[in-house]
Each structure stands twice: as C-alpha cells, then as structure tokens.
Design an enzyme around this catalytic site. Structure first.
Site, PDB file in Angstrom:
ATOM      1  N   HIS A   1       3.645 -17.069  -3.468  1.00 31.81           N
ATOM      2  CA  HIS A   1       4.804 -17.956  -3.586  1.00 31.81           C
ATOM      3  C   HIS A   1       4.392 -19.315  -4.155  1.00 31.81           C
ATOM      4  O   HIS A   1       4.596 -20.376  -3.536  1.00 31.81           O
ATOM      5  CB  HIS A   1       5.476 -18.142  -2.230  1.00 31.81           C
ATOM      6  CG  HIS A   1       6.948 -18.457  -2.353  1.00 31.81           C
ATOM      7  ND1 HIS A   1       7.882 -17.990  -1.468  1.00 31.81           N
ATOM      8  CD2 HIS A   1       7.639 -19.186  -3.257  1.00 31.81           C
ATOM      9  CE1 HIS A   1       9.086 -18.426  -1.813  1.00 31.81           C
ATOM     10  NE2 HIS A   1       8.951 -19.158  -2.913  1.00 31.81           N
TER      11      HIS A   1
ATOM     12  N   GLU B   1       7.537 -12.791   4.226  1.00 30.33           N
ATOM     13  CA  GLU B   1       6.527 -13.810   3.942  1.00 30.33           C
ATOM     14  C   GLU B   1       6.208 -14.593   5.206  1.00 30.33           C
ATOM     15  O   GLU B   1       7.098 -14.816   6.031  1.00 30.33           O
ATOM     16  CB  GLU B   1       7.031 -14.764   2.845  1.00 30.33           C
ATOM     17  CG  GLU B   1       7.173 -14.105   1.487  1.00 30.33           C
ATOM     18  CD  GLU B   1       7.557 -15.089   0.376  1.00 30.33           C
ATOM     19  OE1 GLU B   1       7.603 -16.304   0.655  1.00 30.33           O
ATOM     20  OE2 GLU B   1       7.796 -14.648  -0.757  1.00 30.33           O
TER      21      GLU B   1
END
Length: 532
Positions: A280, A262
């Site tokens: 997220h 990420e």
C-alpha cells in the site's frame, strides 16, 4: 478556543498550521494505536486529525461528545465509521487531491514493473545470475489501457498513459461524453472494456457497487494475456479467482498495491512469479504525505473557525467565501425548518423546498441540510446539518427541491412546505440587506416578521377586538411585546399574528387567550437567536 487531537503521525508543519490559526493542538502520534486510551480522552476535543492507524469506530464516536470534525489525511476513510459519525453530527473530511499524482504515478510504475518483470529481473541479477532471455517483456506503446474509474486519480493515469502512446478506454458511469472527449478517451461499458484491454487499472473507491468489480465472472470475460493493476482499494478484485487465472495463463500478470485484508501477511497472489506486490505504497512519497497533512490541517481549521466545509464525505462543501455569503441564508433556512417543525406534531411525509431568485443561485445542498436540521430539532435538540439528512432518510421523509427565477418583490426567498398525512404547512422567508432573516409568508398569508428567541403564533377569524385582547392579556400578565406582525388572506377571512416577546409566554397565559374563544390556535415558538 477549539481543541484538536492529532492521534497519528502528521508533519510538524501541519501541527503548526493549527497553532498559527489559534487552535489548541494535542499532538499524540502514537495514541491512535491504543483504542482504550483514545476513547478515554476523546470527549475533550472538537476535532480529530488522523491517518490510517486510528480507527474511528462507532464505539469511539459514542464517547466523542464534543467532537465536531474528523479529518483524514489521505483519500481513504475506511477507518472511519461514517454512518455513526453522521448520526452524531460529526463532519468527516478527507484530502482526495493531496496524493492524487503520487498514486497515479505508482499505478504507472506498477504497469511498467509487470510489463517488464522488473522485480523478478532485479532479484535474479542481485543473486549473481544473468538470465536475460528469461525476462521477456512487452511494450506499453500501442497497447490498449482499460481504466475503471476516470475521476481525479484515474484522469491523471489517463493523461500519463496517453503520453506513453497507449490507447485508452474508460468505464465510469459518471463520465460524460464531453469529459471523455476532453480526456481523449473512448467511453465504453464494462464488458467492452474487459474484452479489449491489454492492461487494466482501477481507480474507484470501495463501495457496494464497486466491490468485486473484477469478480470471477468478469475475470472470465477478460482479454487473454491482460495485465491487471490495482492501486485503488482492496476488495475490488476476487483475489482467489485472479490467482487461478494467473496460474492458468489467462491473465499474463498483475501488480497489486492493495489487498482485501490489510496489513496483508498472506494472499492468494503472493508467491506467483507473474505478480508484483507492494505494501500500500500509493501515497507513500514525502511530497504526498506533506501535502495531505497540510491540507487536512487547513480544512479542519477553516471549519472550526469559519464554518467552511471542504472535501467532506457526509456534508455538502461550503467554501470560506460561500460561508460568508451563505451564513444569513443558512440561518434563515434553519429558522424556516424550525418554525414548521415546531408547528407540526404529526409525522412528516415530505419536505418541499422552493428557492427563488438569488437564493436559487446558492449552494442548495447546504441550505437543504439546514432546513431539515431545523425541522428535526424539535425531536432531537442536538441534531445538526450533518445528522439531520440521515434522520430524515431513516424516517422515510421525501425531500424535494425547486429553483425558480425571481418572481416577486424580493430579490430572493426560500419557501418550506411540509406534508403530513392530513395537511400541508408552509412558511417563507428572506434575508434583508442587513443580513437579518425575516418571515415573509405563513400559510400563504403575507407578513413581515422579525425573528426573535421567543415568539407567539396565533390564528383567528378576522374580526374586531382580537388585537386588543392579545395586547391586554399579555400586558396584564407581564409579557412584553418587542414586535407585533399581523396578516390575513381576505377581509373577514383567516388571520394570523406573530409576536416577538421578551420571554416565553407562560402556559396559564396561553390558556387565558384560548379561553376567550377568539383564537383557533395559540402556540409558543423558540428560535436559536442571539439577542445580544
């Protein structure tokens, strides 16, 4: 006045909490993205409050010479090098409960989204199509939900799922049968869960034990047609193997909020028609963001001002009320450890700690840490309750703890025994009603010794003239005695003396005592005691 740096975006209300508690705050919400600028000033602060943008790496922590606490507003601490912080004695806190409901709700929402293909249906309808027959979904009612991890967030998901009339099975090595009954779930092993779940959701941290819990091998064990939800942590699932199973139809769908890398700009799961993905967003509600910000500000303030430790990753928690009660006992534990540490030049193999009476009812994890810190202080004066257990583990020192009911005249006491290759050495102490710690036993010999900054410890055979020699030698050399404690095991047996003196006994004076031939041991001790 403690000084805290906030290097990520936190709410104004959180900033105000620090100020209202009397803590100086430097609010620089963009600084966390500038590693070099952050490293250049980090040594000015006692506390660092962050979200996910700031990376508290080993390199940054090395520059943080005054840092005492890092507070992460949120549950994940992947952006903090916890071992490096622990070695430097820096407490790392998170806020595991501030976004629990939000994350659980997102997992339920993702479950609905993948069950009813809502994102694809929405995009199709926005495009002017009316493909009603294309988006055939499934109901959640009556389906079996497999939950991996039944902790704080997992238990909320379980509660919501039972409200949706789902059958719930859970895999969690730490889930007791009583807790499973309380939650209304069936506790099962992982293989059983994989073979039974129609929907599967994960709510565990990423550790060596949980990494790739859905490995290629475990994905092959899944019930055909299962739908998988991951709003916990990237790295729990082999994304390549899952993408293959989705393409082959063995897995009917997946909904992912987190990814192995990420920010995720690419993933084997992207572009698949039966996959719902979000960036997220598990904690991304205004309520959760505010809650975790306020929580971390309160926790850090409590620690910096009162010593209370809440939601620490690398140290036992101590509530504000516990801190008031335990302060004298933690002080005693440190002195006991410091005594044995200063008296033992050889490597230590084991530390055994006995808690008696009211001491046995306290937070023993915190007291253990204080004992170990006291022992390790001789080797490293900068050690504290956070770094000491790490040092002990690195040195291979075994630590054991024993509790027992009140067994003597004292309402409670602590006894520390250290074991080396050749011998054992023990010292015990208690806390009097005035809150002051006292040594009550050394080497099995009962004493009643006040603890001062500078002390002199001697051993000798019990015979006349020893006390006089001690007093005369010290007096002739300008050493003033504040308190003098004696003890012996038997008449004409082994005797000890522990003297609290105004100043450190000079080496030449110690040697004069040794030269008398009366003393088997003459040792000066220094304790961290405020004599003001």
């Amino acid at each position: 006045m403690p000084k805290v740096l906030i290097s990520d975006a936190l709410s104004d209300a959180a900033v105000q909490i620090f100020r209202d508690r009397g803590i100086e705050v430097d609010f620089q919400p963009k600084l966390g993205k500038d590693k070099e600028a952050l490293a250049a000033i980090i040594d000015q602060y006692d506390g660092l409050a962050i979200r996910s943008a700031t990376k508290a790496t080993e390199k940054l922590i090395e520059q943080a010479s005054n840092l005492k606490v890092i507070g992460r507003a949120g549950i994940g601490v992947d952006n903090v090098d916890i071992p490096a912080a622990s070695k430097r004695g820096i407490i790392v806190m998170n806020t595991p409960f501030g976004n629990s409901i939000t994350t659980a709700e997102h997992a339920i929402a993702m479950m609905f989204a993948v069950a009813r293909q809502i994102p694809e249906a929405s995009a199709s309808t926005h495009a002017g199509k009316w493909e009603k027959s294309k988006f055939m979904g499934v109901e959640l009612t009556g389906k079996t939900l497999g939950v991996i991890g039944a902790g704080n967030i997992g238990s909320i998901v379980i509660d919501r799922a039972r409200g949706l009339k789902m059958k719930v099975v859970a895999y969690d090595p730490f889930l007791s049968e009583d807790r499973a009954t309380e939650l209304g779930v069936e506790k099962v092993e992982l293989d059983a869960l994989l073979g039974r779940a129609d929907f599967l959701t994960m709510h565990v941290p990423l550790t060596d034990q949980t990494r790739n819990v859905l490995s290629r091998e475990n994905i092959a064990k899944l019930k055909p047609g299962v739908r998988i939800v991951n709003c916990a942590r990237g790295g729990l699932v082999d994304e390549v193997a899952l993408a293959e199973a989705l393409k082959e139809g063995r897995v009917a769908g997946a909904a992912f909020d987190v990814f192995a890398e990420e920010p995720a700009t690419e993933s084997p799961l992207f572009g698949l028609p039966n996959v719902v993905v979000t960036p997220h967003l598990g904690a991304a509600t205004s309520e959760a963001q505010e809650n975790v910000a306020l929580q971390v500000a309160e926790q850090m303030s409590d620690y910096l001002l009162t010593g209370a430790v809440t939601n620490a990753i690398n140290m036992p928690s101590i509530s504000a009320e516990e801190a008031k009660i335990m302060g004298p006992w933690i002080n005693l534990a440190g002195h006991l450890g410091n005594f044995t540490g200063q008296m033992t030049p050889e490597p230590i193999k084991a530390i055994n700690i006995l808690y008696d009476g009211e001491a046995a009812e306290l937070n023993l994890a915190a007291l253990n840490a204080a004992v170990v810190a006291g022992i390790m202080r001789k080797a490293n004066p900068d050690v504290n309750m956070v770094s000491a257990p790490v040092m002990a583990k690195e040195k291979g020192i075994q630590i054991s703890t024993t509790r027992q009911d009140q067994s003597g005249t004292y309402e409670g006491y602590v006894k520390v025994t250290i074991v080396t290759e050749d011998r054992e050495r023990s010292v015990a102490g208690t806390v009097f009603s005035d809150g002051k710690p006292r040594f009550i036993q050394i080497k099995g010999i009962n004493v009643d010794a006040e603890i001062g900054r500078h002390m002199l410890y001697t051993t000798n055979s019990d015979k006349p003239g020893v006390i006089g020699t001690l007093g005369v030698t010290l007096g002739e050399n300008g050493v003033n005695i504040a308190n003098f404690t004696l003890g012996r095991n038997t008449k004409e047996g082994q005797a000890i003396a522990l003297l609290y003196v105004d100043d450190e006994v000079p080496q030449p004076v110690q040697q004069k005592l040794r030269d008398t031939g009366l003393f088997q041991q003459v040792t000066t001790l220094v304790f961290d005691v405020d004599e003001g």
